[in-house]
Scaffold this motif. Structure first.
Motif, PDB file in Angstrom:
ATOM      1  N   GLY A 282      29.022  37.044  44.854  1.00 13.72           N
ATOM      2  CA  GLY A 282      28.156  38.014  46.199  1.00 13.72           C
ATOM      3  C   GLY A 282      28.946  36.738  47.231  1.00 13.72           C
ATOM      4  N   GLY A 283      28.151  36.174  48.310  1.00 17.24           N
ATOM      5  CA  GLY A 283      28.756  35.760  49.632  1.00 17.24           C
ATOM      6  C   GLY A 283      28.745  35.826  51.035  1.00 17.24           C
ATOM      7  N   ARG A 284      28.742  36.001  52.212  1.00 12.71           N
ATOM      8  CA  ARG A 284      29.035  36.460  52.962  1.00 12.71           C
ATOM      9  C   ARG A 284      30.487  34.640  53.872  1.00 12.71           C
ATOM     10  NH1 ARG A 284      25.291  34.995  57.348  1.00 12.71           N
ATOM     11  NH2 ARG A 284      24.575  33.184  55.823  1.00 12.71           N
ATOM     12  N   VAL A 285      30.751  35.933  54.486  1.00 11.96           N
ATOM     13  CA  VAL A 285      32.420  35.179  55.051  1.00 11.96           C
ATOM     14  C   VAL A 285      32.091  34.795  56.616  1.00 11.96           C
ATOM     15  CG1 VAL A 285      33.678  35.366  53.055  1.00 11.96           C
ATOM     16  CG2 VAL A 285      33.294  37.353  54.864  1.00 11.96           C
TER      17      VAL A 285
ATOM     18  N   PHE B 220      30.406  41.907  42.392  1.00  8.56           N
ATOM     19  CA  PHE B 220      29.526  42.636  43.634  1.00  8.56           C
ATOM     20  C   PHE B 220      30.058  42.427  44.635  1.00  8.56           C
ATOM     21  CE2 PHE B 220      27.454  41.264  39.872  1.00  8.56           C
ATOM     22  CZ  PHE B 220      26.622  42.478  38.795  1.00  8.56           C
ATOM     23  N   GLY B 221      31.338  41.784  44.709  1.00  8.74           N
ATOM     24  CA  GLY B 221      31.967  41.599  46.462  1.00  8.74           C
ATOM     25  C   GLY B 221      32.148  40.000  46.984  1.00  8.74           C
ATOM     26  N   GLY B 222      31.428  40.337  48.228  1.00  9.48           N
ATOM     27  CA  GLY B 222      31.712  39.157  48.989  1.00  9.48           C
ATOM     28  C   GLY B 222      32.639  37.975  48.264  1.00  9.48           C
ATOM     29  N   CYS B 223      32.177  36.406  48.874  1.00  9.01           N
ATOM     30  CA  CYS B 223      33.300  35.620  49.279  1.00  9.01           C
ATOM     31  C   CYS B 223      34.008  35.429  47.911  1.00  9.01           C
ATOM     32  CB  CYS B 223      32.798  34.615  49.352  1.00  9.01           C
ATOM     33  SG  CYS B 223      33.735  32.965  49.742  1.00  9.01           S
ATOM     34  N   ALA B 224      33.110  36.267  46.572  1.00  5.12           N
ATOM     35  CA  ALA B 224      33.565  35.611  45.189  1.00  5.12           C
ATOM     36  C   ALA B 224      34.931  36.841  44.968  1.00  5.12           C
ATOM     37  CB  ALA B 224      32.598  35.792  43.958  1.00  5.12           C
ATOM     38  N   ARG B 225      34.199  37.779  45.243  1.00  8.64           N
ATOM     39  CA  ARG B 225      35.629  39.143  45.204  1.00  8.64           C
ATOM     40  C   ARG B 225      36.626  38.303  45.867  1.00  8.64           C
ATOM     41  NH1 ARG B 225      35.855  45.290  43.849  1.00  8.64           N
ATOM     42  NH2 ARG B 225      37.717  45.181  44.001  1.00  8.64           N
ATOM     43  N   ASP B 226      36.742  37.905  47.167  1.00  9.16           N
ATOM     44  CA  ASP B 226      37.800  37.493  47.860  1.00  9.16           C
ATOM     45  C   ASP B 226      38.755  36.436  47.325  1.00  9.16           C
ATOM     46  OD1 ASP B 226      37.240  39.160  50.118  1.00  9.16           O
ATOM     47  OD2 ASP B 226      36.132  38.045  50.754  1.00  9.16           O
ATOM     48  N   ILE B 227      38.049  35.682  46.979  1.00 13.37           N
ATOM     49  CA  ILE B 227      38.351  34.685  46.003  1.00 13.37           C
ATOM     50  C   ILE B 227      39.417  35.083  45.154  1.00 13.37           C
ATOM     51  CG2 ILE B 227      37.831  32.545  44.359  1.00 13.37           C
ATOM     52  CD1 ILE B 227      36.252  31.820  46.658  1.00 13.37           C
ATOM     53  N   ALA B 228      38.457  35.506  43.888  1.00 13.09           N
ATOM     54  CA  ALA B 228      39.110  36.501  43.282  1.00 13.09           C
ATOM     55  C   ALA B 228      40.379  36.966  43.324  1.00 13.09           C
ATOM     56  CB  ALA B 228      37.928  37.411  42.019  1.00 13.09           C
ATOM     57  N   GLU B 229      40.852  37.650  44.617  1.00 13.55           N
ATOM     58  CA  GLU B 229      41.942  38.216  44.614  1.00 13.55           C
ATOM     59  C   GLU B 229      42.481  37.711  45.001  1.00 13.55           C
ATOM     60  OE1 GLU B 229      42.563  40.684  48.787  1.00 13.55           O
ATOM     61  OE2 GLU B 229      40.714  41.268  47.995  1.00 13.55           O
TER      62      GLU B 229
ATOM     63  N   ARG C 225      43.915  44.115  45.821  1.00 15.27           N
ATOM     64  CA  ARG C 225      43.541  44.519  47.678  1.00 15.27           C
ATOM     65  C   ARG C 225      43.003  45.693  47.003  1.00 15.27           C
ATOM     66  NH1 ARG C 225      44.937  41.346  51.665  1.00 15.27           N
ATOM     67  NH2 ARG C 225      44.159  43.077  53.437  1.00 15.27           N
ATOM     68  N   TRP C 226      41.884  45.625  48.001  1.00 17.04           N
ATOM     69  CA  TRP C 226      40.603  46.798  47.939  1.00 17.04           C
ATOM     70  C   TRP C 226      40.317  47.234  49.224  1.00 17.04           C
ATOM     71  CZ3 TRP C 226      34.890  47.412  48.567  1.00 17.04           C
ATOM     72  CH2 TRP C 226      34.435  46.305  48.637  1.00 17.04           C
ATOM     73  N   GLY C 227      39.651  48.690  49.889  1.00 19.24           N
ATOM     74  CA  GLY C 227      39.293  49.171  50.638  1.00 19.24           C
ATOM     75  C   GLY C 227      38.589  47.882  51.821  1.00 19.24           C
ATOM     76  N   GLY C 228      37.410  47.640  50.660  1.00 23.07           N
ATOM     77  CA  GLY C 228      36.896  46.076  51.889  1.00 23.07           C
ATOM     78  C   GLY C 228      37.336  44.584  52.036  1.00 23.07           C
TER      79      GLY C 228
ATOM     80  N   LEU D 243      39.757  38.366  34.247  1.00 21.77           N
ATOM     81  CA  LEU D 243      40.189  39.884  34.615  1.00 21.77           C
ATOM     82  C   LEU D 243      38.306  40.888  34.864  1.00 21.77           C
ATOM     83  CD1 LEU D 243      43.935  40.700  33.708  1.00 21.77           C
ATOM     84  CD2 LEU D 243      43.009  40.128  36.534  1.00 21.77           C
ATOM     85  N   VAL D 244      38.373  40.864  33.574  1.00 20.47           N
ATOM     86  CA  VAL D 244      37.336  41.925  33.927  1.00 20.47           C
ATOM     87  C   VAL D 244      35.870  40.975  34.353  1.00 20.47           C
ATOM     88  CG1 VAL D 244      35.017  42.774  32.291  1.00 20.47           C
ATOM     89  CG2 VAL D 244      37.531  42.680  31.544  1.00 20.47           C
ATOM     90  N   LEU D 245      35.521  39.438  34.321  1.00 18.10           N
ATOM     91  CA  LEU D 245      34.560  39.334  34.464  1.00 18.10           C
ATOM     92  C   LEU D 245      34.800  38.811  36.535  1.00 18.10           C
ATOM     93  CD1 LEU D 245      32.085  37.398  34.375  1.00 18.10           C
ATOM     94  CD2 LEU D 245      33.827  35.380  34.870  1.00 18.10           C
ATOM     95  N   ALA D 246      35.948  39.103  36.784  1.00 17.58           N
ATOM     96  CA  ALA D 246      36.019  38.970  38.182  1.00 17.58           C
ATOM     97  C   ALA D 246      36.040  40.833  38.700  1.00 17.58           C
ATOM     98  CB  ALA D 246      37.505  38.779  39.087  1.00 17.58           C
ATOM     99  N   ARG D 247      35.813  41.732  38.008  1.00 16.66           N
ATOM    100  CA  ARG D 247      36.193  43.368  38.632  1.00 16.66           C
ATOM    101  C   ARG D 247      34.551  43.951  38.260  1.00 16.66           C
ATOM    102  NH1 ARG D 247      42.371  44.936  37.166  1.00 16.66           N
ATOM    103  NH2 ARG D 247      43.136  42.960  38.777  1.00 16.66           N
TER     104      ARG D 247
END
Length: 279
Positions: free
Chosen positions: A164-167, A197-206, A213-216, A245-249
């Motif tokens: 998670g995580g807000r940015v 679960f998106g948020g900052c964690a997903r941004d870092i994984a990206e 990259r995705w719609g969010g 890769l699996v853990l990040a998605r």
């Protein structure tokens, strides 16, 4: 160099806050809380202690952790040990009056060890903190105090789990989840990125190349450039690139928890010279 840990009670940091992407992903705040609960319960059941940077809001993650710890009070794997350490940065706790602080301590100290920190990160005895008047911290105090708290916690843990995580709307030099993750990566400490679960964690994984990259996807936020110098190999979490890769998605909690447990078996076993039983 890995932070020193006692053999009996390795400690893992949990970096979590609300995710702005849950609705887009078809998830809710309940899914994020359930994910944290599953991770925490799995670690507690395995004899691993938890560390968390304090959140004093009612119904926040600190309260959730306290409730979970109640289930393990007296658990044989944790007899005589600290189960959760809650690190409270100067600008977080200095806003509380003595009465508010005494009430908060009474509510939480049976379930967690509270660490009150000065602006520079020195540990304050509870009695010393209660004797200080409440004040409204200035902006520079938020930045300095939060970084100091995260640096202190870094030295006490053997790995970090991020979700998670807000940015936006954050205090400090960069989003809290980002700074905690960056400090761990910079120290060569194992990091588990749960990006489903998106948020900052997903941004870092990206940024690390673990998610497309995705719609969010967001434009740069303060500090995101720090992660461009790292790759999946810098996670040092005992998982293969394919597993990361699996853990990040994955949005599936059990799948994510199983992967974290698999990696921690390698990390804690290597730290202690034997294999820790993590189910």
């Amino acid at each position: 160099m890995m932070p020193s840990q006692t053999e009996k009670t390795p400690s893992v940091g949990i970096s979590i806050s609300e995710s702005p992407d849950l609705g887009i992903l078809g998830l809710s705040d309940g899914h994020l809380r359930d994910a944290m609960a599953e991770v925490a319960l799995r670690l507690l059941a395995s004899g691993i202690s938890l560390a968390y940077g304090g959140d004093l809001r009612q119904h926040g993650f600190t309260q959730l952790l306290a409730e979970l710890v109640g289930r393990y009070r007296g658990h044989p794997r944790h007899t005589g040990t600290i189960v959760v350490t809650n690190y409270l940065a100067w600008p977080v706790h200095i806003r509380m009056t003595s009465n508010e602080l005494a009430a908060f301590s009474a509510d939480h100290e049976s379930a967690a060890h509270l660490v009150f920190l000065s602006l520079d990160g020195a540990r304050l005895a509870r009695e010393r903190r209660i004797s200080l008047p409440a004040e409204n911290p200035q902006e520079f105090e938020w930045t300095k105090g939060l970084t100091a708290m995260r640096t202190v916690m870094l030295a006490d843990i053997c790995a970090r789990i991020v979700l998670g995580g807000r940015v936006e709307g954050f205090k400090g030099a960069m989003p809290g989840i980002a700074e905690e993750t960056y400090l761990s990566l910079d120290a060569g400490q194992p990091v588990f990125l749960l990006g489903g679960f998106g948020g900052c964690a997903r941004d870092i994984a990206e940024t690390l190349g673990l998610s497309e990259r995705w719609g969010g996807s967001r434009e740069d936020w303060p500090g995101r450039e720090c992660f461009r110098n790292y790759s999946p190999e810098d996670l040092h979490n005992g998982l293969s690139r394919e597993e990361n890769l699996v853990l990040a998605r994955t949005p599936h909690i059990q799948e994510a928890v199983d992967l974290v447990s698999r990696g921690l078996r390698q990390i804690v076993g290597n730290e202690n010279g034997h294999t820790q039983s993590i189910h």
